[in-house]
Scaffold this motif. Structure first.
Motif, PDB file in Angstrom:
ATOM      1  N   ARG A  10       0.830  -1.084   0.045  1.00  0.00           N
ATOM      2  CA  ARG A  10      -0.174  -0.089   0.055  1.00  0.00           C
ATOM      3  C   ARG A  10       0.968   1.307  -0.164  1.00  0.00           C
ATOM      4  NH1 ARG A  10      -2.988  -2.657   3.775  1.00  0.00           N
ATOM      5  NH2 ARG A  10      -2.095  -1.404   5.318  1.00  0.00           N
ATOM      6  N   GLY A  11       1.882   1.180   0.782  1.00  0.00           N
ATOM      7  CA  GLY A  11       2.896   2.172   0.780  1.00  0.00           C
ATOM      8  C   GLY A  11       3.419   2.798  -0.626  1.00  0.00           C
ATOM      9  N   TRP A  12       3.888   1.556  -1.452  1.00  0.00           N
ATOM     10  CA  TRP A  12       4.394   1.861  -2.428  1.00  0.00           C
ATOM     11  C   TRP A  12       3.391   2.429  -3.597  1.00  0.00           C
ATOM     12  CZ3 TRP A  12       9.002   2.844  -3.969  1.00  0.00           C
ATOM     13  CH2 TRP A  12      10.082   2.032  -3.335  1.00  0.00           C
ATOM     14  N   GLY A  13       2.006   1.896  -3.412  1.00  0.00           N
ATOM     15  CA  GLY A  13       1.176   2.258  -4.179  1.00  0.00           C
ATOM     16  C   GLY A  13       0.739   3.877  -4.005  1.00  0.00           C
ATOM     17  N   TYR A  14       1.209   4.352  -2.651  1.00  0.00           N
ATOM     18  CA  TYR A  14       1.058   5.801  -2.414  1.00  0.00           C
ATOM     19  C   TYR A  14       2.087   6.832  -3.113  1.00  0.00           C
ATOM     20  CZ  TYR A  14      -2.310   4.243   0.850  1.00  0.00           C
ATOM     21  OH  TYR A  14      -3.426   3.734   1.614  1.00  0.00           O
ATOM     22  N   VAL A  15       3.305   6.274  -3.252  1.00  0.00           N
ATOM     23  CA  VAL A  15       4.356   6.787  -3.781  1.00  0.00           C
ATOM     24  C   VAL A  15       4.429   7.437  -5.138  1.00  0.00           C
ATOM     25  CG1 VAL A  15       6.799   6.494  -4.185  1.00  0.00           C
ATOM     26  CG2 VAL A  15       5.845   5.541  -2.110  1.00  0.00           C
ATOM     27  N   VAL A  16       4.073   6.563  -5.939  1.00  0.00           N
ATOM     28  CA  VAL A  16       3.770   7.339  -7.308  1.00  0.00           C
ATOM     29  C   VAL A  16       2.914   8.452  -7.653  1.00  0.00           C
ATOM     30  CG1 VAL A  16       3.399   6.606  -9.820  1.00  0.00           C
ATOM     31  CG2 VAL A  16       4.819   5.113  -8.216  1.00  0.00           C
ATOM     32  N   PRO A  17       1.536   8.292  -7.127  1.00  0.00           N
ATOM     33  CA  PRO A  17       0.744   9.444  -7.404  1.00  0.00           C
ATOM     34  C   PRO A  17       1.135  10.577  -6.458  1.00  0.00           C
ATOM     35  CG  PRO A  17      -0.200   7.758  -5.967  1.00  0.00           C
ATOM     36  CD  PRO A  17       0.967   7.123  -6.624  1.00  0.00           C
ATOM     37  N   LEU A  18       1.771  10.297  -5.486  1.00  0.00           N
ATOM     38  CA  LEU A  18       2.448  11.592  -4.420  1.00  0.00           C
ATOM     39  C   LEU A  18       3.407  12.189  -5.307  1.00  0.00           C
ATOM     40  CD1 LEU A  18       1.620  12.850  -1.748  1.00  0.00           C
ATOM     41  CD2 LEU A  18       3.331  11.477  -0.776  1.00  0.00           C
TER      42      LEU A  18
END
Length: 261
Positions: free
Chosen positions: A191-199
């Motif tokens: 989930r953390g990696w899923g937040y990184v790109v759009p952030l």
């Protein structure tokens, strides 16, 4: 500047006055080793905050609970780590097997805790009652800090709350799409990696918009820049600085034992 009543005088002061008033004391407290001097500054800082700042539940919890608990934890922690050979001439307080906690160790530990607590409390006088934009404006107007540096740092600082807002939006979008994932450590990592790109994508877009906005306003084209909001250094600011310095001198001369440890 922040609107305030006559009983909340700290908000009406120039940010640099709140820094200059206690900065010498904060530096000298680093070299203090007794208990009375930092305790006196701690009481002074708390009194100034309670009288001159807007009293909220968060502020009261910070001053009356978080700060004392933190100082207690630091004092006990430093007391335990003091070399017993340095204080074995003092009275023992606690004995556990072959380990002894001496009163001298407690004095050293809590002197350190009081010193750190008093420095934090003095920093909170300005930190709790000063906004970032006002501090930057005062630095540019009174200290002649180049506005290119001041306002660039302010723009970078304002990225932090925006990141928090965008992260909340991304999490909400994931929940709406049903991307809850598992509860294990690998699921949380995914989930953390899923937040990184759009952030990161949102941060890049925001940085580009800020850069274009600054260029359109000719930011950096001239050596000086007009200010819409002035933060003047008034007579009351000078009086505050003088009173703070006078109080610091009195405390050092009254409480500080003028001898080397």
């Amino acid at each position: 500047m922040v609107a305030t009543s006559q009983h909340q005088f700290l908000y009406a002061l120039n940010p640099l006055a709140k820094v200059a008033g206690f900065a010498p004391a904060m530096v000298l407290l680093i070299f203090v080793r007794d208990l009375a001097t930092p305790a006196a500054f701690l009481v002074l800082a708390c009194a100034v905050i309670l009288v001159g700042a807007r009293l909220t539940t968060r502020l009261l919890l910070l001053l009356l609970l978080a700060l004392p608990v933190g100082m207690l934890a630091i004092g006990v922690g430093f007391s335990v780590w003091v070399d017993a050979a340095l204080v074995d001439g003092s009275a023992p307080v606690v004995e556990v097997g072959g380990w002894t906690l001496y009163s001298g160790a407690l004095a050293i530990g809590f002197a350190t805790a009081l010193r750190l607590g008093s420095i934090i409390a003095l920093a909170l006088v300005g930190g709790l009652t000063t906004s970032g934009p006002d501090l930057v404006r005062a630095s540019v107007q009174q200290l002649r800090v180049p506005y290119r540096i001041g306002y660039t740092a302010l723009a970078a600082f304002r990225f932090v709350p925006r990141f928090g807002h965008e992260l909340a939006v991304i999490r909400a979008a994931h929940r709406v799409r049903g991307h809850h994932g598992g509860r294990g450590p690998f699921a949380r990592l995914a989930r953390g990696w899923g937040y990184v790109v759009p952030l990161l994508a949102g941060a890049i877009r925001h940085a580009e918009r800020v850069a274009l906005a600054m260029d359109s306003r000719a930011f950096g084209a001239h050596s000086t820049r007009t200010e819409r909001h002035l933060v003047p250094f008034r007579t009351r600011d000078t009086v505050f600085v003088v009173l703070c310095l006078a109080a610091s001198v009195v405390i050092f001369f009254v409480f500080f034992p003028w001898q080397l440890p």
